[in-house]
Scaffold this motif. Structure first.
Motif, PDB file in Angstrom:
ATOM      1  N   THR A  50       1.210  -1.248   0.152  1.00 17.73           N
ATOM      2  CA  THR A  50       0.138  -0.192   0.088  1.00 17.73           C
ATOM      3  C   THR A  50       0.958   0.516  -0.253  1.00 17.73           C
ATOM      4  N   ALA A  51       1.961   1.268   0.992  1.00 17.08           N
ATOM      5  CA  ALA A  51       3.088   2.520   0.692  1.00 17.08           C
ATOM      6  C   ALA A  51       3.423   3.118  -0.366  1.00 17.08           C
ATOM      7  N   GLY A  52       3.540   1.413  -0.866  1.00 12.83           N
ATOM      8  CA  GLY A  52       4.499   1.393  -2.748  1.00 12.83           C
ATOM      9  C   GLY A  52       3.357   2.156  -3.485  1.00 12.83           C
ATOM     10  N   CYS A  53       2.471   2.223  -3.368  1.00 11.33           N
ATOM     11  CA  CYS A  53       1.413   2.367  -4.571  1.00 11.33           C
ATOM     12  C   CYS A  53       0.762   3.988  -3.729  1.00 11.33           C
ATOM     13  N   VAL A  54       0.659   3.668  -2.314  1.00 14.21           N
ATOM     14  CA  VAL A  54       0.148   5.272  -2.134  1.00 14.21           C
ATOM     15  C   VAL A  54       2.164   6.465  -2.677  1.00 14.21           C
ATOM     16  N   TYR A  55       2.896   5.963  -2.547  1.00 17.01           N
ATOM     17  CA  TYR A  55       4.231   6.783  -2.543  1.00 17.01           C
ATOM     18  C   TYR A  55       4.864   6.617  -3.445  1.00 17.01           C
ATOM     19  N   PRO A  56       4.818   6.028  -5.020  1.00 17.58           N
ATOM     20  CA  PRO A  56       5.312   5.793  -5.644  1.00 17.58           C
ATOM     21  C   PRO A  56       7.140   5.793  -5.780  1.00 17.58           C
ATOM     22  N   ARG A  57       7.309   7.037  -4.985  1.00 11.00           N
ATOM     23  CA  ARG A  57       9.122   7.043  -5.157  1.00 11.00           C
ATOM     24  C   ARG A  57       9.400   6.121  -4.398  1.00 11.00           C
ATOM     25  N   ILE A  58       9.026   6.178  -3.119  1.00 11.63           N
ATOM     26  CA  ILE A  58      10.071   5.015  -2.085  1.00 11.63           C
ATOM     27  C   ILE A  58      10.299   3.130  -3.000  1.00 11.63           C
ATOM     28  N   LEU A  59       9.548   2.961  -3.933  1.00 13.77           N
ATOM     29  CA  LEU A  59      10.053   2.248  -4.517  1.00 13.77           C
ATOM     30  C   LEU A  59      11.507   2.213  -5.580  1.00 13.77           C
ATOM     31  N   GLN A  60      11.552   3.664  -5.500  1.00 14.24           N
ATOM     32  CA  GLN A  60      12.990   3.285  -6.019  1.00 14.24           C
ATOM     33  C   GLN A  60      14.015   3.561  -5.506  1.00 14.24           C
ATOM     34  N   GLY A  61      14.165   2.779  -4.113  1.00 14.04           N
ATOM     35  CA  GLY A  61      14.995   2.632  -3.055  1.00 14.04           C
ATOM     36  C   GLY A  61      14.598   1.426  -2.794  1.00 14.04           C
ATOM     37  N   ASP A  62      15.400   0.603  -1.271  1.00 15.43           N
ATOM     38  CA  ASP A  62      15.085  -0.542  -1.048  1.00 15.43           C
ATOM     39  C   ASP A  62      14.933  -0.576   0.355  1.00 15.43           C
ATOM     40  N   ALA A  63      14.037   0.706   0.551  1.00 19.33           N
ATOM     41  CA  ALA A  63      13.127   0.939   1.619  1.00 19.33           C
ATOM     42  C   ALA A  63      12.000  -0.387   2.446  1.00 19.33           C
ATOM     43  N   LEU A  70       7.468  -4.761  -6.500  1.00 18.12           N
ATOM     44  CA  LEU A  70       7.296  -5.537  -7.408  1.00 18.12           C
ATOM     45  C   LEU A  70       5.489  -5.794  -7.771  1.00 18.12           C
ATOM     46  N   ARG A  71       5.107  -6.365  -6.899  1.00 14.24           N
ATOM     47  CA  ARG A  71       3.126  -5.889  -6.399  1.00 14.24           C
ATOM     48  C   ARG A  71       3.108  -4.263  -7.134  1.00 14.24           C
ATOM     49  N   ALA A  72       3.561  -3.436  -6.127  1.00 15.30           N
ATOM     50  CA  ALA A  72       3.160  -2.522  -5.943  1.00 15.30           C
ATOM     51  C   ALA A  72       3.198  -1.702  -7.230  1.00 15.30           C
ATOM     52  N   GLN A  73       4.416  -1.833  -8.537  1.00 16.39           N
ATOM     53  CA  GLN A  73       4.516  -1.832  -9.355  1.00 16.39           C
ATOM     54  C   GLN A  73       3.961  -2.715 -10.299  1.00 16.39           C
ATOM     55  N   LYS A  74       3.105  -3.279  -9.804  1.00 17.81           N
ATOM     56  CA  LYS A  74       1.751  -4.020 -10.846  1.00 17.81           C
ATOM     57  C   LYS A  74       1.012  -3.611 -10.122  1.00 17.81           C
ATOM     58  N   LEU A  75       0.359  -3.163  -9.227  1.00 15.95           N
ATOM     59  CA  LEU A  75      -0.988  -2.600  -9.425  1.00 15.95           C
ATOM     60  C   LEU A  75      -0.572  -1.337  -9.669  1.00 15.95           C
ATOM     61  N   LEU A  76       0.196  -0.251  -9.848  1.00 17.29           N
ATOM     62  CA  LEU A  76       0.704   0.638 -10.658  1.00 17.29           C
ATOM     63  C   LEU A  76      -0.085   0.847 -12.190  1.00 17.29           C
ATOM     64  N   SER A  77       0.819   0.098 -12.861  1.00 14.76           N
ATOM     65  CA  SER A  77       0.602  -0.600 -14.057  1.00 14.76           C
ATOM     66  C   SER A  77      -0.932  -0.743 -14.851  1.00 14.76           C
ATOM     67  N   HIS A  78      -1.646  -1.199 -13.775  1.00 11.86           N
ATOM     68  CA  HIS A  78      -3.165  -1.056 -13.953  1.00 11.86           C
ATOM     69  C   HIS A  78      -3.898  -0.530 -13.377  1.00 11.86           C
ATOM     70  N   PHE A  79      -3.638   0.828 -12.984  1.00 16.22           N
ATOM     71  CA  PHE A  79      -4.371   2.455 -12.161  1.00 16.22           C
ATOM     72  C   PHE A  79      -4.191   3.131 -13.459  1.00 16.22           C
ATOM     73  N   ASP A  80      -5.213   3.915 -13.735  1.00 15.49           N
ATOM     74  CA  ASP A  80      -4.883   4.963 -14.534  1.00 15.49           C
ATOM     75  C   ASP A  80      -4.104   6.063 -14.388  1.00 15.49           C
ATOM     76  N   GLY A  81      -3.455   6.655 -15.462  1.00 17.17           N
ATOM     77  CA  GLY A  81      -2.487   7.183 -14.913  1.00 17.17           C
ATOM     78  C   GLY A  81      -1.097   6.575 -14.320  1.00 17.17           C
ATOM     79  N   GLY A  82      -1.348   5.094 -13.955  1.00 15.88           N
ATOM     80  CA  GLY A  82      -0.387   5.281 -12.964  1.00 15.88           C
ATOM     81  C   GLY A  82      -0.646   5.483 -11.635  1.00 15.88           C
ATOM     82  N   SER A  83      -1.806   5.739 -10.983  1.00 15.23           N
ATOM     83  CA  SER A  83      -1.532   6.160  -9.759  1.00 15.23           C
ATOM     84  C   SER A  83      -3.390   5.132  -8.934  1.00 15.23           C
ATOM     85  N   ILE A  84      -3.259   5.604  -7.779  1.00 13.13           N
ATOM     86  CA  ILE A  84      -4.507   5.040  -6.977  1.00 13.13           C
ATOM     87  C   ILE A  84      -5.180   6.348  -6.651  1.00 13.13           C
ATOM     88  N   GLY A  85      -4.801   7.196  -7.793  1.00 10.74           N
ATOM     89  CA  GLY A  85      -5.985   8.878  -7.339  1.00 10.74           C
ATOM     90  C   GLY A  85      -6.784   9.169  -8.311  1.00 10.74           C
TER      91      GLY A  85
END
Length: 401
Positions: A50-63, A70-85
């Motif tokens: 959820t955190a990765g989808c809400v704040y995608p910048r966190i996906l760029q590091g190792d946090a 990978l799960r967050a990136q996959k989910l975002l790819s299925h949302f319009d605009g790549g955003s949960i908004g």
């Protein structure tokens, strides 16, 4: 008692009868069944994705661990605009609905499930309301058969919608089970005053915690077929040793014709009362079985008022339906956390039974195999306390990780 009044305070006579002052340091109001409010911690993988989808910048590091990223990136790819908004489809993201359908197939040993028959909703109450609107359109007084005791939200919903409850009794002496004879008694008693159109089942029972056997499920399905009733089934968590959850859909399919293709079923589940306990995400799903496509279309129309279910809740549903798998980085922690929650449930059920017996000086044993509640017909003098929410870390030393 079929309703639970959250705000009611015990009288002085009740406190004395239950020996509350002498037995308890603190009284916790857990009637909402909200596990997080009582000390249970969220499942780590759910919050990481959820955190990765809400704040995608966190996906760029190792946090976050690799599988969460990978799960967050996959989910975002299925949302319009790549955003949960952005909005999803009215009945939820088709990707998440497909994930849920696959999990249902796995749960039911290969019984087919289609994402087109899965509806993600704001919560299961909204789905249940939509089904009641679909069913209760005929002339006369519409009714739904419900258990007694029943979930407190169910009785309020029926009252709000003007639907008459026809109660079938659950007996503690028989482990909160019920049989065909009781169902026959209940529906016969309703003749002439209302028209039962559906039967509501909670398995495991809420608030009783009993788990239905395959034989009991078969009896209910035969009863529904004979009386032409729609099956409304809510599923939940099973935790007791020797207890196994068997879905109504699976039993229905295995019974063959005329039941497998003739009995209509709505199967409900949510983030709130499952092992996730994410009540605040306000998201669940409903699968419709043997329902005409035109009726499913109308169900979608009824749900369109919400535009779409909460996207964050859909993310959590995706994780619930497809948790970390063996060999993945988050698998070990996830299984530890789930096992800890199940142990907490088992431990608190045991303690709740002890408290019920000690407080009421009643040694009757109360069996509970699942759900978030334990129930017992406990009487001390003129005091009755039938419901004990069990998903809390406060009643014993079992704490979640």
């Amino acid at each position: 008692m079929s309703d639970l009044i959250k705000t009611r305070q015990p009288s002085a006579e009740e406190e004395q009868g239950m020996n509350m002052n002498g037995s308890f340091r603190k009284v916790l109001d857990l009637s909402s069944g909200d596990p997080h409010s009582s000390g249970i911690k969220p499942v780590t993988f759910v919050r990481q994705v959820t955190a990765g989808c809400v704040y995608p910048r966190i996906l760029q590091g190792d946090a976050l661990p690799p599988d969460a990223r990978l799960r967050a990136q996959k989910l975002l790819s299925h949302f319009d605009g790549g955003s949960i908004g952005s909005y999803t489809d009215t009945c939820g993201s088709m990707h998440v609905r497909n994930t849920i359908a696959k999990s249902i197939i796995l749960r039911d040993g290969g019984v087919p499930s289609s994402p087109e028959q899965v509806f993600i909703t704001v919560d299961t109450q909204r789905a249940l309301m939509a089904m009641l609107r679909l069913l209760c359109q005929s002339e006369g007084v519409s009714a739904v058969m419900i258990p007694d005791p029943a979930p407190h939200t169910l009785t309020r919903l029926l009252d709000r919608m003007g639907v008459v409850p026809v109660t079938y009794q659950l007996r503690e002496q028989s482990g909160w089970s019920f049989g065909r004879a009781e169902l026959n008694r209940a529906i016969q008693a309703s003749r002439g005053r209302c028209f039962p159109l559906a039967i509501y089942i909670s398995n495991p029972g809420n608030p009783t915690g009993h788990v239905q056997s395959r034989e009991c499920i078969q009896d209910v399905i035969r009863f529904a077929a004979d009386e032409e009733l729609f099956l409304l089934v809510y599923q939940d968590t099973v935790f007791a040793d020797g207890s196994e959850f068997v879905s109504y859909k699976r039993v229905l399919a295995e019974m063959g014709e005329p039941y497998s293709d003739g009995v209509q079923l709505a199967s409900l589940h949510s983030l709130s009362n499952g092992i996730m306990g994410e009540c605040g995400f306000r998201t669940g799903y409903m699968e419709l079985v043997n329902v005409d496509e035109a009726v499913m279309l109308y169900a979608e129309v009824l749900l369109m008022g919400d535009l779409c279910p909460p996207v964050i809740g859909q993310i959590a549903l995706d994780v619930m339906a497809d948790p970390p798998r063996p060999g993945e980085p988050s698998y070990s922690l996830y299984t530890q956390e789930v096992a800890s929650r199940l142990m907490t449930l088992k431990c608190n059920v045991s303690r709740a039974v002890e408290v019920q017996c000690e407080s009421a000086r009643n040694r009757r044993q109360v069996k509970c195999s699942g759900s978030m509640f334990s129930a017992g017909d406990v009487t001390a003098a003129r005091t009755s306390m039938p419901f004990f929410p069990v998903f809390t870390t406060s009643t014993c030393e079992c704490r979640a990780i």
